[in-house]
Design an enzyme around this catalytic site. Sequence first.
Site, PDB file in Angstrom:
ATOM      1  N   ASP A 161       0.832  -1.194   0.000  1.00 53.31           N
ATOM      2  CA  ASP A 161       0.000   0.000   0.000  1.00 53.31           C
ATOM      3  C   ASP A 161       0.873   1.253   0.000  1.00 53.31           C
ATOM      4  O   ASP A 161       2.022   1.213   0.442  1.00 53.31           O
ATOM      5  CB  ASP A 161      -0.914   0.020   1.227  1.00 53.31           C
ATOM      6  CG  ASP A 161      -1.854  -1.174   1.264  1.00 53.31           C
ATOM      7  OD1 ASP A 161      -2.136  -1.728   0.184  1.00 53.31           O
ATOM      8  OD2 ASP A 161      -2.286  -1.553   2.366  1.00 53.31           O
ATOM      9  N   LYS A 162       0.306   2.345  -0.440  1.00 51.94           N
ATOM     10  CA  LYS A 162       1.066   3.584  -0.554  1.00 51.94           C
ATOM     11  C   LYS A 162       1.715   3.979   0.769  1.00 51.94           C
ATOM     12  O   LYS A 162       2.866   4.442   0.796  1.00 51.94           O
ATOM     13  CB  LYS A 162       0.155   4.714  -1.045  1.00 51.94           C
ATOM     14  CG  LYS A 162       0.871   6.046  -1.259  1.00 51.94           C
ATOM     15  CD  LYS A 162      -0.085   7.099  -1.790  1.00 51.94           C
ATOM     16  CE  LYS A 162       0.626   8.435  -1.970  1.00 51.94           C
ATOM     17  NZ  LYS A 162      -0.291   9.492  -2.476  1.00 51.94           N
TER      18      LYS A 162
END
Length: 271
Positions: free
Chosen positions: A103-104
Amino acid sequence: MMRLDKYLADMGLGTRSELKKAIRGGRVIVGETPAVRPEMKIDETHDTVRFDGKEITYRRLEYWMLHKPAGVLSATKDPKQPTVLDLLGPNRRKDLFPVGRLDKDTEGLLLITNDGEMAHRLLSPAKHVNKTYYARIDQEVGEAAIEAFRAGIDIGDDTLTMPAELMVLDRQALSESPFNLPLGSVKGNTFCDPLLIARENTRNNPQAASCREVLVTIQEGRYHQIKRMFEALGMQVLYLKRLSMGNLVLDAHLEKGQARLLTEEELDRLC
């Protein structure tokens, strides 16, 4: 057979336009003959190529370990935001891709390669490849959560998550010695120390005293999986970092945003 300029570009020696100029300028030798045409076809497995006097050996497959920082997308390209491939620099070969995604806002180990077969093997749930993460949770994690992870959790998908291991880390145990991941020690490899990670990420966080630190080992890679598993139990993940994937462990000396090629030993274990 492949074009000479592509051969050199794949090895990170410059852009195609830069290399065309270098070839026409006599800086590239194929065998014993100076090359003058960028489109010249060469046998990458047998021909000897020298660039500015240095022999350039072609690598058909590449394997990079990246310490992904938060704020970077696990993608090959994006028109607005930086991607993990951008961290490898402008002269990287063009066929690389991240194996899976983080995930970012998730940090840690990310493998980047152009080996599609290996990527499939590492990502397939049927292969049972362990992926271990360090996480900080917003509240106490007890036996009920450990058992729920082990049994599988309903996170809103068609099926429960596969059984996962959840280990609570207490600071006393961590402070006594560097903590080896629960995957078995790999001789000669440097493990990340969750205590150092905890100190790094709680220094400026007033919630740190009430958080619990855990290691989570899963064999899947569903969308936001670990966060959704804790959310299903009424908890929130405050920080998440991947420490290992199979037998590949994040190099503790690799700074955030840095990448390096895998060693032969690491690649042998990964295979």
